[in-house]
Design a protein around this motif. Sequence first.
Motif, short mmCIF file in Angstrom:
data_model
loop_
_atom_site.label_atom_id
_atom_site.label_comp_id
_atom_site.label_asym_id
_atom_site.label_seq_id
_atom_site.Cartn_x
_atom_site.Cartn_y
_atom_site.Cartn_z
N ILE A 27 98.81 -9.09 -20.33
CA ILE A 27 99.53 -10.11 -20.81
C ILE A 27 98.66 -11.32 -21.73
O ILE A 27 99.16 -11.61 -22.96
CB ILE A 27 100.08 -11.24 -19.55
CG1 ILE A 27 100.98 -10.06 -18.74
CG2 ILE A 27 100.55 -12.48 -19.70
CD1 ILE A 27 101.29 -10.75 -17.37
N THR A 28 97.39 -11.48 -21.20
CA THR A 28 96.39 -12.34 -22.08
C THR A 28 96.16 -11.44 -23.36
O THR A 28 96.53 -12.53 -24.45
CB THR A 28 95.00 -12.48 -21.37
OG1 THR A 28 95.13 -12.88 -20.14
CG2 THR A 28 94.08 -12.92 -22.14
N ALA A 29 96.02 -10.40 -23.58
CA ALA A 29 95.97 -9.60 -24.89
C ALA A 29 97.16 -9.89 -25.72
O ALA A 29 96.92 -10.13 -26.99
CB ALA A 29 95.53 -8.19 -24.86
N ALA A 30 98.59 -9.61 -25.12
CA ALA A 30 99.76 -9.86 -25.83
C ALA A 30 99.82 -11.11 -26.21
O ALA A 30 99.97 -11.52 -27.50
CB ALA A 30 100.60 -9.48 -25.07
N GLN A 31 99.63 -11.99 -25.42
CA GLN A 31 99.64 -13.61 -25.87
C GLN A 31 98.60 -13.95 -27.09
O GLN A 31 98.99 -14.79 -27.90
CB GLN A 31 99.43 -14.56 -24.83
CG GLN A 31 100.41 -14.38 -23.81
CD GLN A 31 100.21 -15.21 -22.30
OE1 GLN A 31 99.19 -15.19 -21.91
NE2 GLN A 31 101.35 -15.56 -21.65
N GLU A 32 97.25 -13.41 -27.09
CA GLU A 32 96.46 -13.61 -28.01
C GLU A 32 96.95 -13.01 -29.52
O GLU A 32 96.50 -13.45 -30.56
CB GLU A 32 95.14 -12.98 -27.48
CG GLU A 32 94.43 -13.71 -26.56
CD GLU A 32 93.08 -13.15 -25.84
OE1 GLU A 32 92.91 -11.84 -26.35
OE2 GLU A 32 92.38 -13.87 -25.24
N ARG A 33 97.88 -11.99 -29.11
CA ARG A 33 98.46 -11.35 -30.51
C ARG A 33 99.51 -11.95 -31.00
O ARG A 33 100.45 -11.47 -31.69
CB ARG A 33 98.53 -9.99 -30.32
CG ARG A 33 97.30 -9.26 -30.27
CD ARG A 33 97.20 -7.60 -30.16
NE ARG A 33 96.30 -6.86 -29.78
CZ ARG A 33 96.05 -5.65 -30.00
NH1 ARG A 33 96.89 -4.63 -30.45
NH2 ARG A 33 94.91 -5.14 -29.52
N ASP A 34 99.94 -13.00 -30.24
CA ASP A 34 100.89 -14.03 -30.43
C ASP A 34 102.39 -13.27 -30.11
O ASP A 34 103.32 -13.71 -30.74
CB ASP A 34 101.36 -14.17 -32.17
CG ASP A 34 101.58 -15.67 -32.54
OD1 ASP A 34 101.50 -16.70 -31.45
OD2 ASP A 34 102.30 -15.77 -33.29
N TRP A 35 102.49 -12.81 -28.94
CA TRP A 35 103.55 -12.15 -28.50
C TRP A 35 104.12 -13.35 -27.05
O TRP A 35 103.26 -13.80 -26.40
CB TRP A 35 103.40 -11.06 -27.69
CG TRP A 35 103.40 -9.79 -28.51
CD1 TRP A 35 102.14 -9.20 -28.98
CD2 TRP A 35 104.44 -8.70 -29.03
NE1 TRP A 35 102.39 -7.99 -29.66
CE2 TRP A 35 103.86 -7.72 -29.81
CE3 TRP A 35 105.74 -8.90 -28.72
CZ2 TRP A 35 104.61 -6.87 -30.33
CZ3 TRP A 35 106.41 -7.93 -29.44
CH2 TRP A 35 105.82 -6.88 -30.13
N GLU A 36 105.11 -13.52 -26.96
CA GLU A 36 105.94 -14.18 -25.70
C GLU A 36 106.05 -12.99 -24.81
O GLU A 36 106.34 -11.77 -25.11
CB GLU A 36 107.12 -15.08 -26.02
CG GLU A 36 107.11 -16.22 -26.61
CD GLU A 36 106.24 -17.01 -26.01
OE1 GLU A 36 106.49 -17.07 -24.67
OE2 GLU A 36 105.43 -17.96 -26.50
N VAL A 37 105.69 -13.19 -23.80
CA VAL A 37 105.98 -11.92 -22.48
C VAL A 37 106.76 -12.20 -21.23
O VAL A 37 106.71 -13.58 -20.71
CB VAL A 37 104.31 -11.70 -22.01
CG1 VAL A 37 104.40 -10.50 -20.95
CG2 VAL A 37 103.38 -11.25 -23.28
#
Length: 176
Positions: A27-37
């Motif tokens: 989740i952190t990695a996705a948020q850092e890549r600008d995804w909403e999760v």
Amino acid sequence: MTEQAEKPFLYVVVCAAGIAADVSKLITAAQERDWEVGVIATPVAMNGFFDTAAVEAQTGRPIRSAWRTPGDPRPFPPPDAVVVAPATFNTVNKWAAGLADTLAVATLCEAYGLGVPVAVLPCVADALATHPAYQDSLVRLRGMGVRFGEPYSGEPEEDGSRPEFGWERALDLLER
């Protein structure tokens, strides 16, 4: 339109494997890549395999595990992509067979029909991974365009440590 709505939306499907305790790394990695999760968990995964309160706080959204009633609003927008991590033997086989008996598996089955890209990080014991049904499931899902990361058995290494689970690899698979 709000900033939140402008970001692509990623569904993270979490299955019941011990490594699920670290799903916050994905989740952190996705948020850092600008995804909403938004997280969708198998019913068994909801029984202590990861910290549900921490994940809800991290995503700002409730975890979905059960179907909503027809009159309830959809808690997540439609997905731009889906990651299944960790993906278990049971979930992979049910998904390939189209057995949509949980919200998690139904979501995966539907993603194909919607043309949504799906990346999978399997977490399957070596003995189970040799089963013909599992091998057939991998062939079927790959034929459907599902992107698989390297298998992870979780077996301890010679020194007793466990190898790292490549959470970010799922996001890399979506970008190819």
